[in-house]
Motif scaffolding. Structure first.
Motif, mmCIF file in Angstrom:
data_model
loop_
_atom_site.group_PDB
_atom_site.id
_atom_site.type_symbol
_atom_site.label_atom_id
_atom_site.label_comp_id
_atom_site.label_asym_id
_atom_site.label_seq_id
_atom_site.Cartn_x
_atom_site.Cartn_y
_atom_site.Cartn_z
ATOM 1 N N TRP A 45 -0.544 2.505 -5.247
ATOM 2 C CA TRP A 45 -1.312 3.350 -4.309
ATOM 3 C C TRP A 45 -0.780 4.774 -4.291
ATOM 4 O O TRP A 45 -1.532 5.718 -4.070
ATOM 5 N N ASP A 46 0.510 4.929 -4.596
ATOM 6 C CA ASP A 46 1.047 6.292 -4.719
ATOM 7 C C ASP A 46 0.268 7.065 -5.783
ATOM 8 O O ASP A 46 -0.097 8.231 -5.588
ATOM 9 N N GLN A 105 -1.084 -3.782 -4.732
ATOM 10 C CA GLN A 105 -0.953 -2.914 -3.558
ATOM 11 C C GLN A 105 -2.348 -2.528 -3.077
ATOM 12 O O GLN A 105 -3.327 -2.803 -3.771
ATOM 13 N N GLY A 161 1.792 -2.448 1.145
ATOM 14 C CA GLY A 161 2.305 -1.080 1.050
ATOM 15 C C GLY A 161 3.266 -0.758 2.185
ATOM 16 O O GLY A 161 3.872 0.306 2.214
ATOM 17 N N ASP A 163 6.257 -2.420 3.378
ATOM 18 C CA ASP A 163 7.192 -3.494 3.071
ATOM 19 C C ASP A 163 7.795 -4.227 4.286
ATOM 20 O O ASP A 163 7.799 -5.433 4.345
ATOM 21 N N TRP A 332 9.192 1.328 8.126
ATOM 22 C CA TRP A 332 7.855 0.802 8.477
ATOM 23 C C TRP A 332 7.847 0.133 9.853
ATOM 24 O O TRP A 332 7.016 -0.716 10.137
#
Ligand code: GLC
Length: 404
Positions: A45-46, A105, A161, A163, A332
């Motif tokens: 996704w990055d 992801q 995404g 973690d 996160w």
């Protein structure tokens, strides 16, 4: 202090400098590492974020990024979330395959491809990407939905995404108060188990970890719409209808199975037990218009504009302050990430009456970057920068201020 035009120009230039500095080429494949020291590989996704921003100045670089990303697609259609182009001792996990991970992801890819296409209308590029997109989204709609319930399941927290998100604590057997090391240990344990059954969702799901995650399915819905557009552009009318139909099916399933009153919650297991942990995921459905105006208003009013929940000095904390797991510096588990801000900002703009809060999210993002630099995440109370440095996600600020 308000963010000035000059500030945005500075952030824009820094964004493109970082994207350039983090650019690598291996065996003819060009890609961008999210952070040279902490994340020296290519992530799924990055790379979508990178391509979206790069497309605004250098569509060719964006195309290369996405070509490299799909170059390691599995026969099953899965696109791995990490490609270890040049192996270092960072993130040494045995995924059971050579050179990549075995999990995926959030599937933002079709949208990223569309955004590049919007810049230069290069149909040959669409044509080139189409088979990868076709197989990837079909993998998510079939292998990740073996019982045809129209939601795509994830088999590891890392596939979200996010973690260490507290959404997954119970499932990996940890209490709200935990260390990063404990969390990693349990996620690695999960990888080992998945490896023993070849990462096959249909067999792994029952035993270990099987989550119908709200952001993941929202991003899937969003991209399915763009995939339908892509198929249409390529005169593949049947495919376009098919992906359009899938988009509606996943949307209906999210509403049927993940909605409780006005609020969407991720769910786990075959009985769809809702995971009622308040994270930024409450606002994710806005990104693909999955929530109605009424549901969105309720959720924004009750949670985003509430000082006991998500209204911190800097928006948007990834976890509500009212959660026992909330930690303003936890990975996160509370801090602000610019990509989640970008998703919510774009979601808020699709509804009526959220102009102010959308602007506050965008402004917070800019202020954090100006105050603390392009760090991986930020303390929502103090704005202090945390985690990786020279981190690329800050470049999404360019997209948030595009045309402003
Ligand atoms: C961390 C993040 C993940 C990201 C990766 C590289 O693993 O949780 O979302 O893709 O770093 O930036």
């Amino acid at each position: 202090m308000a963010v000035s035009k000059k500030d945005i120009e500075t952030l824009t230039e820094t964004s493109f400098e970082i994207l350039k500095k983090n650019r690598r080429t291996t065996d003819g494949h060009a890609y961008t590492v999210p952070s040279p020291e902490t994340y020296p590989y290519q992530w799924l996704w990055d790379s979508c974020f990178h391509a979206i921003v790069l497309s605004l100045r250098d569509p060719e670089a964006a195309k290369e990024e996405l070509r490299s990303l799909v170059s390691r697609q599995f026969g099953s259609g899965l696109i791995p979330h990490i490609i270890y182009w040049v192996k270092t001792d960072r993130i040494n996990i045995d995924w059971g395959v050579e050179g990549t991970s075995s999990i995926t992801q959030p599937p933002l890819l079709a949208y990223a491809v569309w955004r590049v296409y919007e810049q230069d209308a290069d149909k040959a590029f669409l044509e080139e990407m189409y088979p990868s997109l076709y197989h990837y989204y079909n993998f998510l709609l079939s292998d990740r939905d073996p019982r045809h319930n129209n939601l795509s399941g994830i088999i590891n927290p890392d596939e979200s995404g996010e973690d260490n998100s507290p959404r997954f604590d119970t499932l990996i057997g940890l209490p709200p108060a935990q260390t990063k090391e404990e969390n990693l240990k349990n996620r690695i344990e999960l990888v080992k188990r998945n490896k023993s059954c070849n990462f096959d969702a249909a067999f792994c799901m029952k035993k270990f970890f099987w989550v119908k995650d709200v952001p993941f399915n929202t991003i899937l819905i969003h991209s399915l719409g763009f995939l339908a557009n892509i198929a249409e552009e390529l005169d593949r009318k049947d495919d376009s209808l098919y992906f359009g139909e899938q988009k509606l099916r996943v949307t209906d399933a999210m509403r049927d199975r993940l909605l409780d009153g006005e609020v969407f919650w991720s769910a786990e297991g075959k009985n769809y037990e809702k995971i009622k942990v308040k994270t930024w995921a409450l606002f994710a459905p806005l990104f693909a218009n999955v929530a109605t105006q009424e549901e969105a208003s309720y959720t924004v009013r009750t949670y985003l504009e509430n000082e006991h929940e998500f209204k911190t000095s800097y928006l948007i904390p990834t976890v509500s302050q009212s959660e026992p797991s909330y930690d303003p510096e936890g990975y996160w588990r509370g801090p602000v990430w610019i990509a989640t801000n970008w998703l919510v900002y774009n979601g808020l703009r699709k509804y009526r009456g959220f102009e102010h809060i959308a602007e506050a999210v965008r402004e917070s993002s800019a202020k954090l970057l100006l105050k603390s630099g392009f760090r991986e995440y930020f303390n929502p109370e103090t704005g202090a920068g945390l985690g990786a440095t020279q981190f690329t996600w800050g470049s999404l600020i360019v997209d948030m201020y595009r045309g402003a």
